[in-house]
Design a protein around this motif. Structure first.
Motif, mmCIF file in Angstrom:
data_model
loop_
_atom_site.group_PDB
_atom_site.id
_atom_site.type_symbol
_atom_site.label_atom_id
_atom_site.label_comp_id
_atom_site.label_asym_id
_atom_site.label_seq_id
_atom_site.Cartn_x
_atom_site.Cartn_y
_atom_site.Cartn_z
ATOM 1 N N MET A 116 0.705 -0.982 0.175
ATOM 2 C CA MET A 116 -0.016 0.112 0.026
ATOM 3 C C MET A 116 1.234 1.344 -0.287
ATOM 4 S SD MET A 116 -3.059 1.161 2.575
ATOM 5 C CE MET A 116 -4.277 2.472 1.837
ATOM 6 N N GLN A 117 0.273 2.407 -0.975
ATOM 7 C CA GLN A 117 1.813 3.314 -0.926
ATOM 8 C C GLN A 117 0.856 4.383 0.384
ATOM 9 O OE1 GLN A 117 0.845 5.607 -4.457
ATOM 10 N NE2 GLN A 117 2.777 6.131 -4.648
ATOM 11 N N VAL A 118 1.885 5.487 0.395
ATOM 12 C CA VAL A 118 0.613 6.146 1.767
ATOM 13 C C VAL A 118 1.686 7.484 1.457
ATOM 14 C CG1 VAL A 118 1.211 6.912 3.854
ATOM 15 C CG2 VAL A 118 0.819 5.090 3.140
ATOM 16 N N LEU A 119 0.904 8.435 0.493
ATOM 17 C CA LEU A 119 1.591 9.742 0.030
ATOM 18 C C LEU A 119 0.845 10.883 1.525
ATOM 19 C CD1 LEU A 119 0.830 9.944 -3.362
ATOM 20 C CD2 LEU A 119 3.160 9.175 -2.339
ATOM 21 N N VAL A 120 1.913 11.694 1.949
ATOM 22 C CA VAL A 120 1.649 12.902 2.948
ATOM 23 C C VAL A 120 1.756 14.086 2.455
ATOM 24 C CG1 VAL A 120 1.584 12.802 5.370
ATOM 25 C CG2 VAL A 120 1.805 10.509 4.903
ATOM 26 N N ARG A 121 1.176 15.167 3.024
ATOM 27 C CA ARG A 121 1.440 16.507 2.609
ATOM 28 C C ARG A 121 0.575 17.255 3.844
ATOM 29 N NH1 ARG A 121 2.623 19.441 -2.703
ATOM 30 N NH2 ARG A 121 1.535 21.357 -2.534
ATOM 31 N N ASN A 172 -3.657 -2.237 -4.705
ATOM 32 C CA ASN A 172 -4.060 -1.311 -5.666
ATOM 33 C C ASN A 172 -4.322 0.019 -4.594
ATOM 34 O OD1 ASN A 172 -4.933 -1.707 -8.605
ATOM 35 N ND2 ASN A 172 -7.098 -1.590 -7.780
ATOM 36 N N ALA A 173 -4.025 0.065 -3.732
ATOM 37 C CA ALA A 173 -4.956 1.187 -2.736
ATOM 38 C C ALA A 173 -3.245 2.604 -3.068
ATOM 39 C CB ALA A 173 -5.816 1.202 -2.433
ATOM 40 N N THR A 174 -3.594 3.580 -2.807
ATOM 41 C CA THR A 174 -2.791 4.785 -1.757
ATOM 42 C C THR A 174 -3.897 5.862 -1.196
ATOM 43 O OG1 THR A 174 -1.904 5.035 -4.319
ATOM 44 C CG2 THR A 174 -1.852 7.156 -3.071
ATOM 45 N N LEU A 175 -2.871 5.588 -0.402
ATOM 46 C CA LEU A 175 -3.387 6.329 1.179
ATOM 47 C C LEU A 175 -3.155 7.560 1.327
ATOM 48 C CD1 LEU A 175 -5.346 7.195 3.645
ATOM 49 C CD2 LEU A 175 -2.706 6.016 4.653
ATOM 50 N N VAL A 176 -3.437 8.621 0.923
ATOM 51 C CA VAL A 176 -3.330 10.448 0.681
ATOM 52 C C VAL A 176 -4.282 11.204 1.427
ATOM 53 C CG1 VAL A 176 -3.160 12.053 -0.852
ATOM 54 C CG2 VAL A 176 -3.668 9.985 -2.084
ATOM 55 N N VAL A 177 -2.785 11.576 2.512
ATOM 56 C CA VAL A 177 -2.823 12.450 3.968
ATOM 57 C C VAL A 177 -2.800 13.705 3.940
ATOM 58 C CG1 VAL A 177 -3.011 12.873 6.395
ATOM 59 C CG2 VAL A 177 -3.227 10.383 4.895
ATOM 60 N N ALA A 178 -3.403 15.076 3.692
ATOM 61 C CA ALA A 178 -2.676 16.209 3.683
ATOM 62 C C ALA A 178 -3.548 16.807 4.904
ATOM 63 C CB ALA A 178 -3.440 16.615 2.725
ATOM 64 N N GLY A 179 -3.022 17.578 5.298
ATOM 65 C CA GLY A 179 -2.920 18.509 6.281
ATOM 66 C C GLY A 179 -2.818 19.185 7.216
ATOM 67 N N ASP A 180 -2.886 18.851 8.348
ATOM 68 C CA ASP A 180 -2.449 19.680 10.482
ATOM 69 C C ASP A 180 -1.630 18.310 10.161
ATOM 70 O OD1 ASP A 180 -1.047 21.159 11.931
ATOM 71 O OD2 ASP A 180 -2.753 21.359 12.787
ATOM 72 N N VAL A 181 -0.449 17.381 10.162
ATOM 73 C CA VAL A 181 0.100 16.165 10.100
ATOM 74 C C VAL A 181 1.617 16.352 10.025
ATOM 75 C CG1 VAL A 181 -2.095 14.741 9.996
ATOM 76 C CG2 VAL A 181 -0.378 15.775 8.114
ATOM 77 N N GLU A 182 2.129 15.147 10.524
ATOM 78 C CA GLU A 182 3.378 14.859 10.426
ATOM 79 C C GLU A 182 3.502 14.082 9.739
ATOM 80 O OE1 GLU A 182 5.775 16.920 11.304
ATOM 81 O OE2 GLU A 182 4.588 19.038 12.464
ATOM 82 N N PRO A 183 4.400 13.328 9.216
ATOM 83 C CA PRO A 183 4.684 12.552 7.935
ATOM 84 C C PRO A 183 4.599 11.226 8.661
ATOM 85 C CG PRO A 183 5.905 14.109 6.966
ATOM 86 C CD PRO A 183 4.884 14.805 8.145
ATOM 87 N N GLU A 184 6.216 10.928 9.106
ATOM 88 C CA GLU A 184 6.239 10.313 10.135
ATOM 89 C C GLU A 184 4.520 9.265 11.081
ATOM 90 O OE1 GLU A 184 8.763 7.741 9.792
ATOM 91 O OE2 GLU A 184 9.469 9.283 8.928
ATOM 92 N N ALA A 185 4.061 10.311 11.886
ATOM 93 C CA ALA A 185 3.322 9.567 12.601
ATOM 94 C C ALA A 185 1.720 9.224 11.476
ATOM 95 C CB ALA A 185 2.598 11.132 13.462
#
Length: 447
Positions: free
Chosen positions: A36-41, A209-222
């Protein structure tokens, strides 16, 4: 709901008050052991987070007999699991002050939550549960099938533009999954079974076959740690190979004349098959096509409104568009509504505007105006945390790669008038063109 309707319905609610856009925010990428792919912005302007789970499957993965399966399955994803029966998912998100929805496109299916940043674990736990433990039963399918068929009747079957659009797409996309509607053909949707849905779930709804995208007031490692906690134990499954037709194989100019009893005025659609971010051999070409569409239809000073509407008056309305964020080849589209019913005159005028782009480079003033317009629109979208995540997910699932987002401004600024002219000559050719005309049924003149 379909991708287009979902996206545009969300704009009023999701666009934040104007502040400095986070166009230079970095994206951090992780991959879990199950693929699973994880993208953090990161965007720390407000204590809000957007989480989106994108699956690389949409209506273009379907064939005749199971069209509409991706969209119907989107509905079924809200029918519950053993841990969270039907309705509890939405109730929990609402109780925590969040919002949720989903959308299906030709190349993807996506599910999202918008919440206070400290509530991200709740969203991820719920999404992981339905990725692994969804319940699919005949009673729920019967209910949602009727919902989808009614949606199809309201949006397509009862509207002349909808009926015309489906017929146009069928001849504009020969041999590809873009030829059928996202919502599916009615007879296919009516025939879909529990076995069809369970097979779709097993084939495509897997972490690999999935990508989790998280954007906002977060820290990538968390975020990475949370993704491992909630998704990491879901086993990956092999994803079927997808066989698509060769890119940009010239099918020859195609033409549709559709007469509709409910149509009040004639309409014209023209579309050239062109490369997307994912299929272009030259990475500059999609940006050049975006600029060409902006020159034709980028505000009041654009060529189509200036020449066809306010100038000659041949058209009551005219426009152009191009979306490079698709998995297969895209379409450079033109449309026109004749001012006096003369569709042929509008078509001739639109073809002349294309020839003009091919004959002569645009002026430096026009180039800079279009460049400024395109970049302003891009940066305005990035001012929304939701759309930051949307862009990343869409680019990744269509095969362009999320890195395309950060390269957008640089590539637009690098374009010259010669690049635009070369792209017009290379791609806006008759053998790549589809022409569609919708006429009121009582008009007998030749289109």
């Amino acid at each position: 709901m379909t991708a287009r309707n979902a996206i545009f319905a969300l704009i009023p609610a999701l666009m934040a008050a104007p502040v400095a856009a986070q166009s230079d925010s970095e994206v951090t990428e992780f991959t879990l052991d199950n693929g699973m792919q994880v993208l953090v912005r990161e965007d720390h302007r407000a204590p809000v987070v957007v989480s989106q789970v994108w699956y690389r499957v949409g209506s273009s993965y379907e064939g005749r007999g199971n069209t509409g399966l991706s969209h119907l399955f989107e509905h079924m994803m809200f029918k519950g699991t053993d841990a969270y029966p039907e309705g509890e998912f939405s109730e929990i998100i609402s109780r925590e002050g969040g919002r949720l929805n989903a959308f299906t496109g030709r190349d993807f299916s996506a599910y999202f939550e918008i919440m206070a940043a400290d509530r991200l674990p709740i969203a991820l736990e719920l999404e992981a549960d339905r990725m692994a433990n969804l319940q699919i039963d005949a009673e729920a399918l019967a209910t949602e099938r009727e919902v989808v068929l009614e949606e199809r009747r309201l949006r397509t079957e009862d509207r002349p533009e909808g009926r015309f659009g489906e017929r146009y797409a069928a001849i504009a996309n020969p041999g590809t999954g873009y030829a059928h509607p996202i919502i599916g053909w009615a007879d296919d949707v009516a025939g879909l079974t529990v076995d069809d849905l369970e097979g779709w779930y097993q084939q495509w709804y897997t972490p690999s076959n999935a990508t989790l995208v998280v954007a906002g007031d977060v820290e990538p490692e968390a975020v990475h740690a949370l993704a491992r906690e909630y998704f990491g134990d879901i086993p990956e499954r092999e994803v079927p190979a997808v066989h698509d037709p060769e890119n940009l194989d010239p099918p020859g100019e195609r033409r549709l004349v559709y007469r509709d009893e409910q149509a009040r005025v004639p309409q014209l659609r023209m579309g050239y098959e062109v490369p997307s971010f994912a299929t272009a051999d030259d990475s500059r070409d999609p940006y050049a096509l975006l600029m060409l569409a902006t020159i034709l239809d980028g505000g009041d000073g654009a060529r189509l409104s200036e020449t066809l509407v306010r100038g000659s008056g041949v058209a009551a309305a005219a426009g152009a568009g191009y979306n490079p964020m698709v998995r297969l080849d895209g379409e450079f589209s033109l449309f026109g509504v004749p001012a006096d019913g003369d569709v042929a005159a509008v078509e001739q005028a639109l073809r002349e505007e294309i020839r003009r782009l091919q004959r002569e480079p645009v002026s430096e003033e026009e180039l800079e105006r279009a460049r400024s317009q395109l970049l302003a629109d891009h940066l305005f979208e990035l001012d929304s945390v939701f759309y930051q995540a949307m862009q990343l997910g869409m680019l990744e699932t269509t095969g362009a790669g999320w890195e395309t987002l950060d390269a957008f401004e640089q590539n637009v600024r690098a374009l010259s008038a010669e690049d635009l002219q070369a792209a017009a000559e290379r791609y806006l050719r008759p053998e790549m063109l589809t022409v569609g005309v919708m006429q009121p049924a009582d008009r007998e003149d030749e289109a």
